[in-house]
Scaffold this motif. Structure first.
Motif, PDB file in Angstrom:
ATOM      1  N   GLU A  95      16.845 -18.332  85.675  1.00  0.00           N
ATOM      2  CA  GLU A  95      16.303 -19.384  86.038  1.00  0.00           C
ATOM      3  C   GLU A  95      14.876 -19.658  85.937  1.00  0.00           C
ATOM      4  O   GLU A  95      14.408 -20.676  85.189  1.00  0.00           O
ATOM      5  CB  GLU A  95      16.370 -19.763  87.817  1.00  0.00           C
ATOM      6  CG  GLU A  95      17.759 -20.286  88.088  1.00  0.00           C
ATOM      7  CD  GLU A  95      17.876 -19.944  89.920  1.00  0.00           C
ATOM      8  OE1 GLU A  95      17.021 -19.871  90.464  1.00  0.00           O
ATOM      9  OE2 GLU A  95      19.022 -20.354  90.045  1.00  0.00           O
ATOM     10  N   ALA A  96      14.140 -18.400  85.745  1.00  0.00           N
ATOM     11  CA  ALA A  96      12.630 -18.436  85.524  1.00  0.00           C
ATOM     12  C   ALA A  96      12.487 -18.720  84.009  1.00  0.00           C
ATOM     13  O   ALA A  96      12.037 -19.292  83.323  1.00  0.00           O
ATOM     14  CB  ALA A  96      12.192 -17.293  86.014  1.00  0.00           C
ATOM     15  N   ALA A  97      13.508 -17.974  83.211  1.00  0.00           N
ATOM     16  CA  ALA A  97      13.747 -17.962  81.762  1.00  0.00           C
ATOM     17  C   ALA A  97      14.034 -19.369  81.339  1.00  0.00           C
ATOM     18  O   ALA A  97      13.515 -19.759  80.357  1.00  0.00           O
ATOM     19  CB  ALA A  97      14.699 -16.933  81.196  1.00  0.00           C
ATOM     20  N   ILE A  98      15.124 -20.052  81.892  1.00  0.00           N
ATOM     21  CA  ILE A  98      15.367 -21.342  81.399  1.00  0.00           C
ATOM     22  C   ILE A  98      14.239 -22.341  81.963  1.00  0.00           C
ATOM     23  O   ILE A  98      13.918 -23.168  81.022  1.00  0.00           O
ATOM     24  CB  ILE A  98      16.520 -21.822  82.269  1.00  0.00           C
ATOM     25  CG1 ILE A  98      17.784 -21.215  82.026  1.00  0.00           C
ATOM     26  CG2 ILE A  98      16.917 -23.306  82.176  1.00  0.00           C
ATOM     27  CD1 ILE A  98      18.997 -21.114  82.927  1.00  0.00           C
ATOM     28  N   ALA A  99      13.254 -22.071  82.820  1.00  0.00           N
ATOM     29  CA  ALA A  99      12.370 -22.953  83.240  1.00  0.00           C
ATOM     30  C   ALA A  99      11.282 -22.650  81.957  1.00  0.00           C
ATOM     31  O   ALA A  99      10.583 -23.712  81.649  1.00  0.00           O
ATOM     32  CB  ALA A  99      11.762 -22.688  84.557  1.00  0.00           C
ATOM     33  N   LEU A 100      10.769 -21.610  81.904  1.00  0.00           N
ATOM     34  CA  LEU A 100       9.958 -21.387  80.663  1.00  0.00           C
ATOM     35  C   LEU A 100      10.171 -21.814  79.459  1.00  0.00           C
ATOM     36  O   LEU A 100       9.392 -22.268  78.730  1.00  0.00           O
ATOM     37  CB  LEU A 100       9.611 -19.832  80.509  1.00  0.00           C
ATOM     38  CG  LEU A 100       8.559 -19.326  79.472  1.00  0.00           C
ATOM     39  CD1 LEU A 100       7.246 -19.724  79.812  1.00  0.00           C
ATOM     40  CD2 LEU A 100       8.575 -17.537  79.323  1.00  0.00           C
TER      41      LEU A 100
END
Length: 228
Positions: free
Chosen positions: A20-25
């Protein structure tokens, strides 16, 4: 493949929080994320009231070129460097002479392993005993003060490093990613897989004896010989 850095998450984050953090970044839709794996994990304890985990991730996405172009100014989104190890030579079909390796300390063990993997069938000479017998002699010295001059902390299969606490250097100053080869071989020899991702990897002294034995067996299976 992309390398994402400085992904910060709380200590108790769920596993899905990484992707989820990768998608957000990257500001992409969830279905555009093909894969997301942890390359490195470190603890950030500079603020005791807010200790976090910091990740470096290897990420595959759809339309990577477009994502890279859109985020070209973001220093935390880069092309993942190639980290595969490439052998510098391979033995000829007819091997006339076999290389000699003196000692089975960390350097000797890995030198022999690489030579064996390249097909050179090295011969290793070690003045001390095999690691299991040497371990008994070392503990006898520590507990009973009985010293065997040829089998102790210094001499024997595995070298002095066998009785360290098993810490390994981080890969911060390793631009050629050669340390990755070392860690990968340890994992093949049954070291914990997490040493590949931890910022400060640790194997543990009690595991090192088995690792040394397994690496010796690998060398022998590839045609190497060991004289103990």
């Amino acid at each position: 493949m992309l390398r994402l850095t400085e992904i910060k998450l709380p200590l108790d984050h769920p596993n899905e929080a990484i992707a989820e953090a990768a998608i957000a970044l990257l500001s992409i839709a969830p279905h555009d994320l093909i894969s997301c794996t942890v390359f490195r994990r470190a603890h950030d304890a500079r603020r005791k009231s807010s200790i976090t985990l910091t990740y470096s991730l290897n990420v595959e996405v759809k339309n990577e070129a477009a994502v890279r172009k859109r985020l070209s100014g973001n220093i935390h989104v880069r092309i993942a460097p190639a980290i595969d190890y490439h052998f510098i030579a391979h033995a000829p079909a007819t091997l006339c002479k076999r290389p000699l390796v003196i000692g089975t300390g960390p350097c000797g063990l890995f030198a022999a392993l690489l030579l064996a993997q390249m097909g050179f069938c090295p011969i290793i000479f070690e003045r001390g005993k095999v690691v299991r017998e040497r371990t008994k002699d070392t503990w006898r010295f520590w507990r009973q003060s009985v010293l065997d001059p040829e089998s102790n902390v210094q001499y024997g299969e595995g070298g002095a490093g066998t009785f360290s606490d098993g810490k390994l250097y981080s890969q911060i100053k390793d631009p050629g990613h050669l340390g990755r080869k070392v860690l990968s071989e340890f994992v093949k020899a049954q070291a914990p897989a997490e040493i590949l991702t931890e910022a400060h990897p640790h194997i543990g002294t009690l595991r090192l004896v088995k690792l040394v034995e397994n690496m010796r067996r690998t060398i022998e299976s590839l045609g190497g010989g060991i004289s103990l």
